[in-house]
Scaffold this motif. Structure first.
Motif, PDB file in Angstrom:
ATOM      1  N   ALA A   1       0.822  -1.202   0.000  1.00 29.10           N
ATOM      2  CA  ALA A   1       0.000   0.000   0.000  1.00 29.10           C
ATOM      3  C   ALA A   1       0.861   1.259   0.000  1.00 29.10           C
ATOM      4  O   ALA A   1       0.572   2.231  -0.720  1.00 29.10           O
ATOM      5  CB  ALA A   1      -0.933  -0.010   1.208  1.00 29.10           C
ATOM      6  N   GLU A   2       1.930   1.282   0.806  1.00 31.31           N
ATOM      7  CA  GLU A   2       2.808   2.453   0.858  1.00 31.31           C
ATOM      8  C   GLU A   2       3.505   2.670  -0.476  1.00 31.31           C
ATOM      9  O   GLU A   2       3.680   3.816  -0.919  1.00 31.31           O
ATOM     10  CB  GLU A   2       3.843   2.272   1.970  1.00 31.31           C
ATOM     11  N   ARG A   3       3.886   1.592  -1.127  1.00 32.06           N
ATOM     12  CA  ARG A   3       4.544   1.702  -2.422  1.00 32.06           C
ATOM     13  C   ARG A   3       3.583   2.284  -3.463  1.00 32.06           C
ATOM     14  O   ARG A   3       3.963   3.143  -4.269  1.00 32.06           O
ATOM     15  CB  ARG A   3       5.045   0.325  -2.863  1.00 32.06           C
ATOM     16  N   GLU A   4       2.317   1.852  -3.438  1.00 29.49           N
ATOM     17  CA  GLU A   4       1.345   2.389  -4.386  1.00 29.49           C
ATOM     18  C   GLU A   4       1.049   3.859  -4.080  1.00 29.49           C
ATOM     19  O   GLU A   4       0.918   4.676  -4.990  1.00 29.49           O
ATOM     20  CB  GLU A   4       0.048   1.575  -4.341  1.00 29.49           C
ATOM     21  N   TYR A   5       0.948   4.203  -2.791  1.00 27.92           N
ATOM     22  CA  TYR A   5       0.686   5.593  -2.407  1.00 27.92           C
ATOM     23  C   TYR A   5       1.787   6.507  -2.929  1.00 27.92           C
ATOM     24  O   TYR A   5       1.523   7.573  -3.479  1.00 27.92           O
ATOM     25  CB  TYR A   5       0.591   5.693  -0.881  1.00 27.92           C
ATOM     26  N   ALA A   6       3.045   6.060  -2.781  1.00 24.06           N
ATOM     27  CA  ALA A   6       4.182   6.891  -3.189  1.00 24.06           C
ATOM     28  C   ALA A   6       4.268   7.047  -4.695  1.00 24.06           C
ATOM     29  O   ALA A   6       4.808   8.043  -5.192  1.00 24.06           O
ATOM     30  CB  ALA A   6       5.479   6.290  -2.648  1.00 24.06           C
ATOM     31  N   SER A   7       3.731   6.089  -5.445  1.00 28.30           N
ATOM     32  CA  SER A   7       3.854   6.131  -6.912  1.00 28.30           C
ATOM     33  C   SER A   7       2.798   7.004  -7.571  1.00 28.30           C
ATOM     34  O   SER A   7       2.870   7.265  -8.767  1.00 28.30           O
ATOM     35  CB  SER A   7       3.755   4.713  -7.479  1.00 28.30           C
ATOM     36  N   VAL A   8       1.803   7.463  -6.809  1.00 25.45           N
ATOM     37  CA  VAL A   8       0.693   8.231  -7.369  1.00 25.45           C
ATOM     38  C   VAL A   8       0.863   9.709  -7.022  1.00 25.45           C
ATOM     39  O   VAL A   8       1.042  10.075  -5.862  1.00 25.45           O
ATOM     40  CB  VAL A   8      -0.655   7.701  -6.830  1.00 25.45           C
ATOM     41  N   LYS A   9       0.813  10.557  -8.049  1.00 22.44           N
ATOM     42  CA  LYS A   9       0.955  12.001  -7.864  1.00 22.44           C
ATOM     43  C   LYS A   9      -0.339  12.599  -7.295  1.00 22.44           C
ATOM     44  O   LYS A   9      -1.415  12.014  -7.402  1.00 22.44           O
ATOM     45  CB  LYS A   9       1.270  12.685  -9.202  1.00 22.44           C
ATOM     46  N   THR A  10      -0.207  13.794  -6.693  1.00 18.64           N
ATOM     47  CA  THR A  10      -1.361  14.526  -6.197  1.00 18.64           C
ATOM     48  C   THR A  10      -1.750  15.602  -7.197  1.00 18.64           C
ATOM     49  O   THR A  10      -0.906  16.380  -7.651  1.00 18.64           O
ATOM     50  CB  THR A  10      -1.059  15.183  -4.840  1.00 18.64           C
ATOM     51  N   SER A  11      -3.035  15.637  -7.576  1.00 18.12           N
ATOM     52  CA  SER A  11      -3.500  16.614  -8.555  1.00 18.12           C
ATOM     53  C   SER A  11      -5.001  16.805  -8.390  1.00 18.12           C
ATOM     54  O   SER A  11      -5.681  15.983  -7.766  1.00 18.12           O
ATOM     55  CB  SER A  11      -3.174  16.144  -9.975  1.00 18.12           C
TER      56      SER A  11
ATOM     57  N   THR B   1       1.465  11.939 -18.845  1.00 16.30           N
ATOM     58  CA  THR B   1       0.637  10.800 -19.254  1.00 16.30           C
ATOM     59  C   THR B   1       1.301   9.456 -18.972  1.00 16.30           C
ATOM     60  O   THR B   1       0.675   8.418 -19.139  1.00 16.30           O
ATOM     61  CB  THR B   1       0.312  10.888 -20.761  1.00 16.30           C
ATOM     62  N   THR B   2       2.564   9.462 -18.576  1.00 14.54           N
ATOM     63  CA  THR B   2       3.239   8.207 -18.198  1.00 14.54           C
ATOM     64  C   THR B   2       3.070   7.923 -16.715  1.00 14.54           C
ATOM     65  O   THR B   2       3.551   6.898 -16.223  1.00 14.54           O
ATOM     66  CB  THR B   2       4.741   8.287 -18.525  1.00 14.54           C
ATOM     67  N   GLU B   3       2.373   8.799 -15.974  1.00 13.25           N
ATOM     68  CA  GLU B   3       2.209   8.639 -14.539  1.00 13.25           C
ATOM     69  C   GLU B   3       0.721   8.670 -14.183  1.00 13.25           C
ATOM     70  O   GLU B   3      -0.125   9.036 -15.002  1.00 13.25           O
ATOM     71  CB  GLU B   3       2.943   9.755 -13.784  1.00 13.25           C
ATOM     72  N   TYR B   4       0.444   8.304 -12.906  1.00 13.97           N
ATOM     73  CA  TYR B   4      -0.929   8.289 -12.420  1.00 13.97           C
ATOM     74  C   TYR B   4      -1.102   9.329 -11.314  1.00 13.97           C
ATOM     75  O   TYR B   4      -0.148   9.709 -10.644  1.00 13.97           O
ATOM     76  CB  TYR B   4      -1.300   6.907 -11.877  1.00 13.97           C
ATOM     77  N   TRP B   5      -2.352   9.782 -11.114  1.00 14.62           N
ATOM     78  CA  TRP B   5      -2.630  10.791 -10.108  1.00 14.62           C
ATOM     79  C   TRP B   5      -3.935  10.486  -9.380  1.00 14.62           C
ATOM     80  O   TRP B   5      -4.769   9.715  -9.846  1.00 14.62           O
ATOM     81  CB  TRP B   5      -2.718  12.178 -10.744  1.00 14.62           C
ATOM     82  N   ALA B   6      -4.089  11.119  -8.218  1.00 12.28           N
ATOM     83  CA  ALA B   6      -5.327  11.049  -7.445  1.00 12.28           C
ATOM     84  C   ALA B   6      -5.490  12.382  -6.724  1.00 12.28           C
ATOM     85  O   ALA B   6      -4.536  13.145  -6.583  1.00 12.28           O
ATOM     86  CB  ALA B   6      -5.301   9.900  -6.454  1.00 12.28           C
ATOM     87  N   THR B   7      -6.694  12.652  -6.261  1.00  9.47           N
ATOM     88  CA  THR B   7      -6.934  13.912  -5.558  1.00  9.47           C
ATOM     89  C   THR B   7      -6.316  13.860  -4.161  1.00  9.47           C
ATOM     90  O   THR B   7      -6.028  12.774  -3.620  1.00  9.47           O
ATOM     91  CB  THR B   7      -8.437  14.177  -5.428  1.00  9.47           C
ATOM     92  N   GLN B   8      -6.124  15.035  -3.558  1.00  8.26           N
ATOM     93  CA  GLN B   8      -5.571  15.119  -2.217  1.00  8.26           C
ATOM     94  C   GLN B   8      -6.446  14.374  -1.217  1.00  8.26           C
ATOM     95  O   GLN B   8      -5.949  13.651  -0.340  1.00  8.26           O
ATOM     96  CB  GLN B   8      -5.431  16.599  -1.801  1.00  8.26           C
ATOM     97  N   ASP B   9      -7.766  14.520  -1.340  1.00  9.51           N
ATOM     98  CA  ASP B   9      -8.690  13.841  -0.416  1.00  9.51           C
ATOM     99  C   ASP B   9      -8.564  12.328  -0.522  1.00  9.51           C
ATOM    100  O   ASP B   9      -8.557  11.628   0.499  1.00  9.51           O
ATOM    101  CB  ASP B   9     -10.134  14.273  -0.714  1.00  9.51           C
TER     102      ASP B   9
ATOM    103  N   GLU C   1      -7.263   9.883   2.473  1.00 11.22           N
ATOM    104  CA  GLU C   1      -8.101   8.783   2.945  1.00 11.22           C
ATOM    105  C   GLU C   1      -7.342   7.457   2.902  1.00 11.22           C
ATOM    106  O   GLU C   1      -7.432   6.645   3.826  1.00 11.22           O
ATOM    107  CB  GLU C   1      -9.356   8.702   2.078  1.00 11.22           C
ATOM    108  N   PHE C   2      -6.552   7.261   1.837  1.00  7.71           N
ATOM    109  CA  PHE C   2      -5.762   6.034   1.709  1.00  7.71           C
ATOM    110  C   PHE C   2      -4.674   5.987   2.778  1.00  7.71           C
ATOM    111  O   PHE C   2      -4.431   4.941   3.387  1.00  7.71           O
ATOM    112  CB  PHE C   2      -5.156   5.978   0.307  1.00  7.71           C
TER     113      PHE C   2
END
Length: 777
Positions: free
Chosen positions: A245-255, A263-271, A275-276
C-alpha cells in the motif's frame, strides 16, 4: 381410467414456475415425477411433460403466474413434442428429446496450489426419464483423462459434464476449467521475485518445508539465519500488505484534474490520497499493538480493500506538454529499434507504410510469448496492415521451438501501434495519446488481415493464446475461441478491426449519446463473424469521470438493445469478456433500458415511442421475442387484456356465460373483468368473439367505457361534424367518438375521415393506450 382402458397412456405435466414460490414448485414437481414413476406400468405408461424447465417468470409470464403469448408458445411446443409421438406411433413412443443440464455457477476456477477444491454439482432433467445421471470427465493439460483434480501441483483441467437418457439422447455438455496455480512465494517475510531459480519452484518448497497462508506460499530455510517460524504468519502478511500500500501511495501524484501530471504517470486527488494514508496508518497501529492474530488478519483484509478502492480512483495524467514525455517515447522508440536490428527480424513495406518486426520469444509468467510488432507512420484514418503466412509461421515456429524448452503456455501477440505521437491532435477518445504528424485530423482505429491457415497448427495447442494489441485496446482469444473462428473462416482471410464508434445506427446513437466506447469487428472475405464459441477478453484504457465510481460495459446492437457485460476496472483499464463483437460502451449507469427488441419496429416509425411505452409497461406484449407485428389487426381480446393490465390485473369472480371462451384461454380473466365492469358487451348469440377484429368506433366505445370505470370525465365534448364521414358512425358510438375526439384519444386519418368501420392495427392500439395513459395522468 385404467378400469375402462388397461392400456391407456397417461400424460401429466410439471407445474410451470411461480415467482417467489420456486422451492415449493420444485418440491411439487419432484413429487409428480415420483408419482409417475411409481404408478407407471409397461401396459399403461405415464409420461411427464416438463412444462417447468426453460420457463422464465419475467419474460414468459404476464403476472408472474400465468403464461403470456411467449409462454403459451413454449408450452404448446412441449405438449406437441409428446402428444405427436403418442398419436402418430400408436402409443409406442421414441424419446427424441435430450436431457437438460442445469448449472449456474462459475465456468472458470483459479485455485491456489495446496488448497481444497470440490467439483461443482451439475444436475439433469429429462422429459421422460425421472432420473438422469450426470457424468463428469476430467482431462488435464496434457490431454489425459484423470479421476480427480490434484491441487498439489500446477495444472489446468477441463471438466466436461455429460448426461444421457434411456434412449441415448445426449444433453449439451457443461464445460468448466480449473487452473491450479502456484501462489506468490513469501520467503522469511520477503516476497521473492518471479522466476527466481533458488526459491521460486515447488522443488525447494518440498526440500525446505512450507505452507500456504492467505494466498502466499510461505517457506523457510535453515540456510538463512533468520528463523521464519518464529514470526506469526498473519503479522508477516499484514506487513506485506502495508508495504504494498505504501509503495502504491508513493507512486501516485497529487492533482486536482491531472493536467499537471505526465501521461506516463498516475494521479489522485488530495482527499483520496489522505483517505488512503489514513487506512495505511490504521493498519500500522494494529501491527504495532499487542492484538491477537484474528484482529491482525482483519486489519490485513481492511488495508487490502482500501488499496483496491484507491486503485480504482487513480487516473492517468493528461499533460503531454512535458518534454520528458516526448523524450521518453523517443528513447523508447530508438532503443526498441536498436533491439530489433540486433536480435529480431525486421521487414519494411514502403507501399503499405508499415514495418513488421518478428521478435524473439521470451518467457513471462505462465507464457512463452512470441511477438509480431507492426508499426506505422501513416496518416490514414484506419491503420491497415496485412500479415503474410510467412510472417506468422516464422513467429509461431520460433515460439513453439522456445516453448518446447521451457514448457510454458504459448502466446502470440500481434502489436499494432503508431510510432508517431505529437501534441495537439487526439488519437481517439480512449487513449489520450497524440500523433506527431500534423496532417492527421482523426484517428479511427486499426485493422489487421491474417491468413487463417497459418494459425491452424498454433490453435491446436489447447493452452495457446492470441492477443491483438492496438492503441485503442486489446483483444485476447484462447484456443477454443480461435479454433471456432478459424473453422468458420475456412480459407477466407480474417480481418480483425478495432475502431472508434463510427457508422452507428440511429438507435445506437440514441442509446450511446455521450458515452465512450469501442467498436470490434471480425470479418472474412464473405461475411461478418458476430458470435463465436467461448469468450474473448477485451481491454482498453478509460479515465473515470468526476463522481464515477462503478462503471459497466454495455453491448449495444444495431436496434439499440443493450446487454450489460461483466466488467472490471483496474489501473485505468476497463476489462470485460464477450462471445460476440459489436459496439461496446462504458457508463456508470447501473442499468440501461433496452430501446427496442423488435426487428419490425424502428425508431423512425410514427408509432415507435408508443409501442415501446406500452411494451415496457407490460400492457401489450410482442407476438414473439423479437416481433411486434405493428400492422397486424388488433383483436377484442388484445384490447381487453391491455385495459385489464392497465387496471392492475385484478382477477374477476364473475361466471363465464360465453360459449366461445374457456378458463384455459390466456385472455379469460381480462374478458371476465371487462364484461363485469361494463366495459365490454358480448353478442346476442352468447359469444364474445375474442379473436374478432375491432373497429375504430368499437374502440372508441370501449375506451370511453373504461374512462367512466376509472373515474375520468366522460363528457362528449368533441366536434365530429368536421370529418367527412361523420354520418357513417353508428348511433350507439356517437357519444363515445365525440369524447374520444375531444380528448385527443382518436384523431382523423388522411382525407379528413374518422373511418369508424375500419379495423384497428396493433400499432394504433398502442398509440391510443398511450394517449389514455397521458389523459389519466
Amino acid at each position: 381410467m385404467r378400469s375402462v382402458n388397461p392400456n391407456i397412456t397417461l400424460v401429466v405435466a410439471k407445474i410451470t414456475p411461480l415467482a417467489g414460490e420456486e422451492d415449493r414448485i420444485d418440491d411439487l414437481n419432484s413429487k409428480i415425477l415420483g408419482w409417475a414413476s411409481y404408478n407407471a406400468t409397461a401396459e399403461s405408461p405415464i409420461i411427464v411433460v416438463d412444462q417447468n424447465t426453460g420457463m422464465n417468470t419475467e419474460t414468459d409470464l404476464f403476472d408472474a403466474a400465468h403464461p403470456n403469448t411467449i409462454g403459451e408458445y413454449k408450452m404448446a411446443n412441449r405438449w406437441y413434442e409428446t402428444l405427436s409421438q403418442i398419436l402418430e406411433t400408436d402409443q409406442t413412443i421414441t424419446d427424441v428429446v435430450a436431457p437438460t443440464l442445469s448449472y449456474d455457477g462459475e465456468l472458470e476456477f483459479d485455485i491456489l496450489m495446496g488448497s481444497e477444491f470440490t467439483l461443482p454439482t451439475v444436475t439433469a432433467t429429462d422429459n421422460l426419464d425421472a432420473t438422469i445421471n450426470v457424468v463428469p470427465t476430467i482431462v488435464d493439460k496434457n490431454g489425459e483423462i484423470v479421476s480427480s483434480i490434484d491441487t498439489s501441483a500446477q495444472n489446468k483441467y477441463t471438466v466436461t459434464y455429460n448426461a444421457e437418457d434411456a434412449e441415448g439422447n445426449d444433453a449439451p455438455p457443461v464445460i468448466i476449467t480449473v487452473t491450479i496455480s502456484l501462489p506468490n512465494i513469501l520467503l522469511n517475510g520477503k516476497l521473492e521475485t518471479e522466476g527466481d531459480p533458488q526459491w521460486g519452484t515447488p522443488t525447494h518448497w518440498e526440500k525446505e518445508g512450507g505452507w500456504i497462508e492467505n494466498g502466499y506460499l510461505l517457506v523457510w530455510s535453515d540456510k538463512i539465519s533468520y528463523d521464519f517460524q518464529s514470526e506469526p504468519l498473519n503479522t508477516i502478511t499484514l506487513e506485506m500488505s502495508i508495504s504494498d500500500a505504501e509503495r502504491e501511495y508513493a507512486s501516485v501524484k497529487t492533482s486536482t484534474d491531472g493536467n499537471d501530471v505526465s501521461t506516463t504517470e498516475y494521479w489522485a486527488t488530495q482527499d483520496d490520497k489522505e483517505e488512503f494514508m489514513e487506512a495505511i496508518n490504521k493498519a500500522k497501529e494494529v501491527l504495532n499493538s499487542p492484538l491477537d492474530q484474528n484482529e491482525i488478519e482483519e486489519a490485513r483484509a481492511e488495508i487490502d480493500i482500501a488499496r483496491k478502492e484507491f486503485s480504482e480512483k487513480i487516473r492517468r495524467g493528461k499533460n503531454t506538454e512535458n518534454d520528458d514525455y516526448e523524450d521518453y517515447y523517443e528513447d523508447e522508440y530508438n532503443n526498441e529499434n536498436k533491439e530489433i536490428n540486433e536480435e529480431n527480424t525486421t521487414k519494411y513495406n514502403p507501399d503499405k507504410k508499415y514495418e513488421i518486426n518478428v521478435k524473439k520469444p521470451v518467457a513471462e509468467k505462465d507464457f512463452t510469448i512470441g511477438k509480431i510488432e507492426i508499426s506505422s507512420k501513416s496518416a490514414d484514418e484506419i491503420f491497415s496492415a496485412k500479415l503474410t503466412p510467412d510472417d506468422i509461421m516464422e513467429s509461431i515456429k520460433n515460439l513453439i521451438d522456445e516453448n518446447n524448452t521451457n514448457n510454458l503456455n504459448p502466446k502470440l501477440i500481434i502489436d499494432m501501434k503508431r510510432l508517431n505521437k505529437s501534441k495537439g491532435v487526439e488519437m481517439g477518445s480512449l487513449t489520450g495519446l497524440t500523433l506527431l504528424n500534423p496532417e492527421i485530423t482523426e484517428y479511427l482505429g486499426v485493422e489487421i488481415e491474417i491468413d487463417p491457415t497459418s494459425l491452424s497448427e498454433f490453435a491446436q495447442n489447447k493452452d495457446a493464446m492470441l492477443e491483438i494489441q492496438t492503441d485503442l485496446g486489446s483483444v485476447s482469444f484462447n484456443s477454443q475461441v480461435l479454433t471456432g473462428i478459424l473453422n468458420e473462416a475456412q480459407e477466407d482471410a480474417l480481418i480483425f478491426r478495432i475502431t472508434e464508434m463510427t457508422n452507428l445506427t440511429y438507435e445506437q446513437q440514441e442509446v450511446i449519446k455521450e458515452c465512450e466506447g469501442i467498436n470490434l469487428e471480425l470479418l472474412t472475405d464473405e461475411t461478418t463473424i458476430l458470435k463465436f464459441v467461448g469468450e474473448a477478453e477485451v481491454k482498453f484504457d478509460y479515465t473515470l469521470k468526476k463522481d464515477e465510481n462503478e462503471i459497466t460495459v454495455y453491448y449495444v446492437d444495431e436496434y439499440g438493445n443493450t446487454e450489460a457485460m461483466d466488467t472490471k476496472y483496474e489501473y485505468g483499464e476497463v476489462i470485460f469478456t464477450t462471445d460476440h463483437f459489436s459496439v461496446f460502451i462504458v457508463t456508470d449507469e447501473s442499468e440501461l433500458p433496452t430501446i427496442n427488441s423488435f426487428i419490425d419496429v424502428h425508431i423512425t416509425d410514427w408509432y415507435y415511442e408508443n409501442i415501446m411505452n406500452v411494451y415496457n409497461k407490460g400492457l401489450i406484449l410482442g407476438t414473439s421475442e423479437n416481433t411486434f407485428e405493428p400492422n397486424s389487426v388488433a383483436t377484442r381480446a388484445l384490447l381487453a387484456e391491455a385495459l385489464y393490465r392497465m387496471n392492475g390485473g385484478i382477477e374477476s369472480t364473475s361466471i363465464n356465460t360465453f360459449t366461445d371462451i374457456s378458463t384455459s384461454d390466456w385472455f379469460f380473466q381480462s374478458v371476465m373483468w371487462a364484461v363485469k365492469a361494463d366495459i365490454y358487451n358480448g353478442f346476442d348469440d352468447g359469444t364474445f368473439r375474442p379473436n374478432e377484429s375491432i373497429t375504430r368506433e368499437q374502440l372508441a366505445a370501449i375506451i370511453h367505457n373504461f374512462a367512466k370505470y376509472i373515474g375520468l370525465d366522460d363528457t362528449p365534448s368533441g366536434d365530429i361534424r368536421k370529418f367527412n364521414d361523420a354520418k357513417d358512425i353508428s348511433n350507439w358510438a356517437v357519444e363515445a367518438m365525440q369524447w374520444a375526439v375531444g380528448n385527443n384519444i382518436i384523431a382523423g386519418k388522411e382525407a379528413n375521415i374518422l373511418d369508424p368501420k375500419g379495423t384497428s392495427a396493433r400499432a394504433e392500439i398502442a398509440v391510443i393506450i398511450t394517449r389514455l395513459l397521458n389523459l389519466n395522468n
